[in-house]
Design an enzyme around this catalytic site. Structure first.
Site: not given
Length: 311
Positions: A243-245, A263
């Site tokens: 997922a993002h980051n 994250s």
């Protein structure tokens, strides 16, 4: 029947840094399992459970560790880590037997005039190369690949068929992206607005270091703000979702059907087995090993092996 090129045991031992006990002029042209190998092929022993197969193998030579070399009835290539020698040998056989691919840019590729492509790169049919893309030396881009604007691909990287790479993605040198993977899509980012959802635009990037390998049908989301980052030597199996980051440290390996939420950071030299889930905003330190089917819900601060669910 297609003929395969061969290599002498002496040459092979030198290339993989093994000690040869046998005929240096004997030629072999392939590698197989102990049970399936035939004359003119080599095999390998990396686990004790295959010792019985070693006794019956028809292989011309066997890659083997010091502790088991006396059990072989054929020529041997000996080293401290037989599995590592086997890995190196597979690379040699691929190199000498692979079909030479025609270099150049297919007339059926759609390439922006502002793209900067090395003269020795290979771009296959039905690719879409967008504005300001940079493609380095000896890169191979398979059929049907889409590369978004301002993306950079380093030297000697291989992008297999039907990969989708969004805008502003950086892929380092010597990477392999297998078929069907998507790099740089938006992650799950929405804010409540009454009974509706307001989209959080993903303004970050995806950065892959050198020698990164991404399996088939993986999804790697771009950062919402900041970047998603895979350090050098990271390896992903098929059907992995980042997922993002998400940040993955150097030499971390993720097995198939694992998902890591936004994250979360994994340190160096971690391994995550198949079908694991790791929730968002966690910090996992270096040298953590997570067994198959585990769900990780808390940060991990000490190296070691961790199990959740079925051991």
């Amino acid at each position: 029947m297609s003929s395969r090129k061969g290599i002498t045991l002496g040459e092979l031992a030198k290339k993989i840094n093994a000690k040869l006990n046998g005929d240096p002029n004997k030629e072999v042209n392939g590698i197989s399992t102990l049970a399936e190998a035939v004359t003119n092929e080599i095999s390998f022993l990396s686990r004790k459970q295959y010792i019985e197969d070693l006794k019956k193998t028809k292989a011309s030579a066997v890659i083997i560790g010091e502790e088991h070399k006396q059990l072989a009835r054929c020529d041997t290539l000996i080293g401290k880590d037989a599995y590592l020698l086997y890995a190196k040998a597979t690379q040699i056989f691929k190199e000498i037997n692979q079909e030479r691919q025609q270099q150049g840019i297919s007339k059926l590729a759609d390439i922006s005039s502002s793209a900067r492509i090395s003269s020795d790169a290979t771009i296959n049919s039905f690719c879409k190369i967008s504005d300001n893309v940079e493609i380095g030396d000896h890169v191979v881009v398979g059929s049907g690949v889409v590369i978004g604007e301002s993306t950079r691909i380093g030297n000697r990287s291989i992008i297999r068929a039907n990969v989708s790479i969004y805008h502003s993605v950086t892929i380092g040198d010597d990477c392999i992206i297998h078929a069907g993977s998507v790099i740089g899509s938006d992650g799950l980012g929405f804010a409540r607005n009454g009974e509706d959802w307001e989209k959080i635009e993903h303004l970050g990037e995806v950065i892959l270091g050198n020698n990164v390998e991404v399996g088939s049908n993986c999804s790697i989301d771009r950062g919402s703000v900041g970047n998603t980052f895979l350090d050098d030597q990271v390896k992903l199996d098929n059907n992995v979702h980042l997922a993002h980051n998400v940040h993955l440290g150097r030499s971390t390996v993720i097995a198939a059907n694992t998902a890591i939420a936004g994250s979360t950071t994994l340190g160096k030299n971690c391994t995550v087995s198949g079908a694991c889930g790791i929730i968002d905003n966690l910090e996992i330190t270096d040298s953590v090993h997570i067994t198959a089917g585990s769900l990780v819900t808390k940060s991990i601060t000490k190296p070691g092996t961790y199990t959740s669910g079925t051991p």
